[in-house]
Write an enzyme that holds these catalytic residues in place. Structure first.
Site, PDB file in Angstrom:
ATOM      1  N   CYS A  94       0.807  -1.229   0.000  1.00 57.61           N
ATOM      2  CA  CYS A  94       0.000   0.000   0.000  1.00 57.61           C
ATOM      3  C   CYS A  94       0.838   1.276   0.000  1.00 57.61           C
ATOM      4  CB  CYS A  94      -0.993  -0.004   1.155  1.00 57.61           C
ATOM      5  SG  CYS A  94      -0.269  -0.173   2.793  1.00 57.61           S
ATOM      6  N   ASP A 100      -7.619   5.622  -1.473  1.00 55.88           N
ATOM      7  CA  ASP A 100      -7.280   4.395  -0.752  1.00 55.88           C
ATOM      8  C   ASP A 100      -6.774   3.335  -1.733  1.00 55.88           C
ATOM      9  OD1 ASP A 100      -7.135   2.229   0.922  1.00 55.88           O
ATOM     10  OD2 ASP A 100      -9.213   2.316   1.612  1.00 55.88           O
ATOM     11  N   HIS A 129      -6.241   0.237  -0.957  1.00 54.80           N
ATOM     12  CA  HIS A 129      -6.609  -1.086  -0.455  1.00 54.80           C
ATOM     13  C   HIS A 129      -7.836  -1.669  -1.159  1.00 54.80           C
ATOM     14  CE1 HIS A 129      -4.318   0.882   2.792  1.00 54.80           C
ATOM     15  NE2 HIS A 129      -3.817  -0.324   2.981  1.00 54.80           N
TER      16      HIS A 129
END
Length: 459
Positions: free
Chosen positions: A111, A345, A347
């Site tokens: 990430c 994000d 993820h």
């Protein structure tokens, strides 16, 4: 035979872990993000106002447009278009195997590399496209509701899990939007912008030859003791990005360089030397510079005293964002409203896209909806980025940021500093004792020593 058996075990283990991570990080319940109508929204130096006579909150998915006047609707639409135009880089699965490992996905560990890629991508967008550019198809991107999102995800998870175990690739299904996209009648400027839009994304492709792709970044990370599957901190990623830009061989990238601050200090002469260095072609020309500053916004938790400074940084037109997040979960911070940060994000696990083919689909590289997070939840470790096209731009930025640092600092020392001269001029090993004392008081030395941790490893 024993070594071969061990390799097979590792491959099977890797496939099971990939399957688990693909299930874990693909299960993203789509939720709406609400913004206050009464506070300005900042996104990478641009300000948007959604103010109306009515108090309350406003969703940015377009569902509230009929309830507010056209002027505010326009502002929301412009914000959405601007946000979606930023390049979104997420976990991917089924890409070519990473050298020295059995990994074909970065789910669960990549990430911070992804948020670093997003920051660098924004710097390159400023360089090649300018801050005013927006993707013409931004508002056409699918923004489906949570029910259809999760239904698609369940179907995808089943295929993903089976593919991870059998090493088969699930078939690629193009969206109706992509299949039905009509050729646009665009002028030379629009064509040029679209070429650079695609080129920038291709530099971040998930295959070994992509200049800033995951495979290359991992190779550079090995010099700091990192391998595929490790977790990378924001400071280490800053140095990996610097090395990646230095090593990039595409002629288009010769006009860009990256400088990473040392011990929370930006040495102005070192930055200018980088900007004025000769290109590989031998031509003397000023380079644009992306300045990365690894900092800590507190001890174990983020100090709320730094909130106004972070907001000030994200209000600057030459800010390219912040590599940060929550503990062990990295986000790319690009804006704010009140005391909440706006972020993208990484993820979410998406399928590999071959960016080497002509007219590869762009939808998965643009985030359809922003997310918000309270500043107090932010991990104190982060890397701040700036873009300066010319030496004059850098000098102006350093003056402006220095004023901001002084005005926002409630402590004896600012979060980081701009210093005239070269870093070698402040080499403590050769500097007279009185110079060392003059430069850094004892509390500053203790602070710098605290930063000499694994989080601030230099390549």
């Amino acid at each position: 035979m024993e070594a071969t058996g061990t390799d097979e075990v590792e491959k099977i283990k890797s496939k099971f872990m990939s399957a688990w991570h693909n299930m874990k990080y693909s299960w993203v319940l789509k939720t709406k993000t609400y913004f206050s109508r009464n506070s300005p929204v900042f996104l990478l130096g641009k300000c948007y106002h959604f103010k109306t006579d009515d108090s309350g909150e406003l969703s940015t998915d377009g569902s509230s447009f009929d309830k507010i006047n056209k002027e505010i609707s326009g502002n929301v639409e412009e914000f959405r278009k601007d946000f979606i135009s930023r390049i979104w880089l997420t976990y991917r699965e089924e890409f070519p195997q990473i050298k020295g490992s059995a990994l074909t996905t970065d789910c669960g560990w990549g990430c911070t590399l992804r948020t670093g890629q997003m920051l660098l991508a924004q710097g390159l967008m400023l360089h090649f496209l300018g801050r005013g550019w927006v993707w013409p198809d931004a508002l056409d991107i699918d923004n489906s509701d949570s029910e259809s999102w999760t239904a698609h995800t369940v179907k995808k998870l089943t295929a993903s899990f089976e593919a991870s175990l059998t090493a088969e690739r699930e078939p690629r299904i193009l969206s109706n939007h992509h299949r039905g996209t009509l050729k646009r009648n665009c002028d030379d400027s629009e064509r040029r912008n679209e070429v650079y839009h695609r080129k920038i994304i291709s530099w971040f492709g998930d295959y070994p030859l992509a200049a800033f792709g995951l495979h290359q970044l991992i190779e550079y990370g090995k010099k700091s003791g990192k391998i595929a599957g490790d977790w990378y901190g924001p400071a280490v990623v800053a140095h990996i990005l610097r090395k990646a830009v230095e090593e990039a061989r595409d002629p288009e990238l010769q006009g860009v360089t990256v400088y990473v601050a040392q011990d929370c200090t930006v040495y102005s002469s070192d930055v200018i030397d980088r900007q004025c260095s000769r290109m590989d072609s031998g031509k003397a020309a000023t380079k644009a510079v992306i300045i990365l500053v690894p900092v800590r916004l507190g001890g174990e938790r983020t100090n709320m005293d730094y909130l106004e400074f972070v907001k000030g940084i994200l209000s600057l037109e030459y800010c390219v964002g912040i590599i940060g997040g929550k503990p062990k979960q990295s986000y790319y911070f690009a804006g704010f409203q009140d005391d909440s940060l706006i972020y993208m994000d990484p993820h979410y696990c998406q399928s590999f896209v071959d960016v080497s083919i002509k007219d590869f689909p762009l939808e998965s590289f643009h985030c359809p909806s922003p997310k918000k997070m309270s500043f107090k939840k932010m991990d104190p470790s982060c890397t701040i980025g700036f873009y300066c096209r010319t030496v004059q731009d850098f000098e102006k930025a350093s003056e402006e940021i220095t004023k901001m640092l002084k005005s926002s600092s409630k402590e004896k020392y600012p979060l980081f500093t701009f210093v005239k001269g070269h870093s070698k001029d402040y080499d403590f090993a050769s500097s007279p004792l009185h110079e060392e004392k003059h430069l850094f008081p004892e509390d500053e030395k203790r602070r710098l020593k605290r930063f000499s941790t694994e989080e601030f490893v230099l390549l």
